[in-house]
Design a protein around this motif. Structure first.
Motif, PDB file in Angstrom:
ATOM      1  N   UNK A   1      39.555  42.416  38.295  1.00  0.00           N
ATOM      2  CA  UNK A   1      40.446  41.423  38.904  1.00  0.00           C
ATOM      3  C   UNK A   1      39.750  40.072  39.099  1.00  0.00           C
ATOM      4  N   UNK A   2      38.550  40.004  39.699  1.00  0.00           N
ATOM      5  CA  UNK A   2      37.897  38.698  39.813  1.00  0.00           C
ATOM      6  C   UNK A   2      37.542  38.085  38.458  1.00  0.00           C
ATOM      7  N   UNK A   3      37.175  38.925  37.493  1.00  0.00           N
ATOM      8  CA  UNK A   3      36.837  38.397  36.173  1.00  0.00           C
ATOM      9  C   UNK A   3      38.057  37.753  35.517  1.00  0.00           C
ATOM     10  N   UNK A   4      39.206  38.386  35.625  1.00  0.00           N
ATOM     11  CA  UNK A   4      40.426  37.824  35.036  1.00  0.00           C
ATOM     12  C   UNK A   4      40.839  36.551  35.773  1.00  0.00           C
ATOM     13  N   UNK A   5      40.728  36.549  37.102  1.00  0.00           N
ATOM     14  CA  UNK A   5      41.063  35.345  37.863  1.00  0.00           C
ATOM     15  C   UNK A   5      40.130  34.188  37.490  1.00  0.00           C
TER      16      UNK A   5
END
Length: 108
Positions: free
Chosen positions: A58-62
């Motif tokens: 999730x943080x990587x995609x954001x």
């Protein structure tokens, strides 16, 4: 890198889930009976692996989406500057406006 991490991390979590379920089923097979103590540990590990996979993805995609959006904004500014520079060069050093374009068209 962020796009790769964001797209592969859920699969790592899924692999952890499958691995944990495999260990739970193996423990059940060895014990010969399905009891909560044989299933809880491996299934808990599987859920933790899934949560870690999502926690990374999730943080990587954001972050990836933020960087792509910022890059698009910068490229739009570069395109706008290029168009303005092109207009100035075509106008012979004068700033190209509608009134100068209209007066040039009337002079022809």
């Amino acid at each position: 890198f962020l796009g790769t991490v964001g797209s592969t991390a859920p699969f790592v979590g899924l692999f952890g889930t499958v691995w944990g379920i495999y260990h739970a089923l193996t423990a059940i097979g060895i014990a010969g009976q399905a009891s909560i103590d044989k299933v809880a540990g491996p299934v808990g590990e599987a859920l933790i692996m899934t949560a870690i996979g999502l926690g990374v993805a999730v943080p990587a995609v954001l972050g990836y989406n933020f960087l792509v959006r910022r890059n698009k904004a910068v490229m739009e500014r570069v395109r706008s500057f290029g168009a303005q520079l092109h207009a100035v060069v075509l106008a012979g050093g004068k700033r190209a406006t509608r009134s100068t374009a209209r007066s040039a068209a009337l002079a022809d």
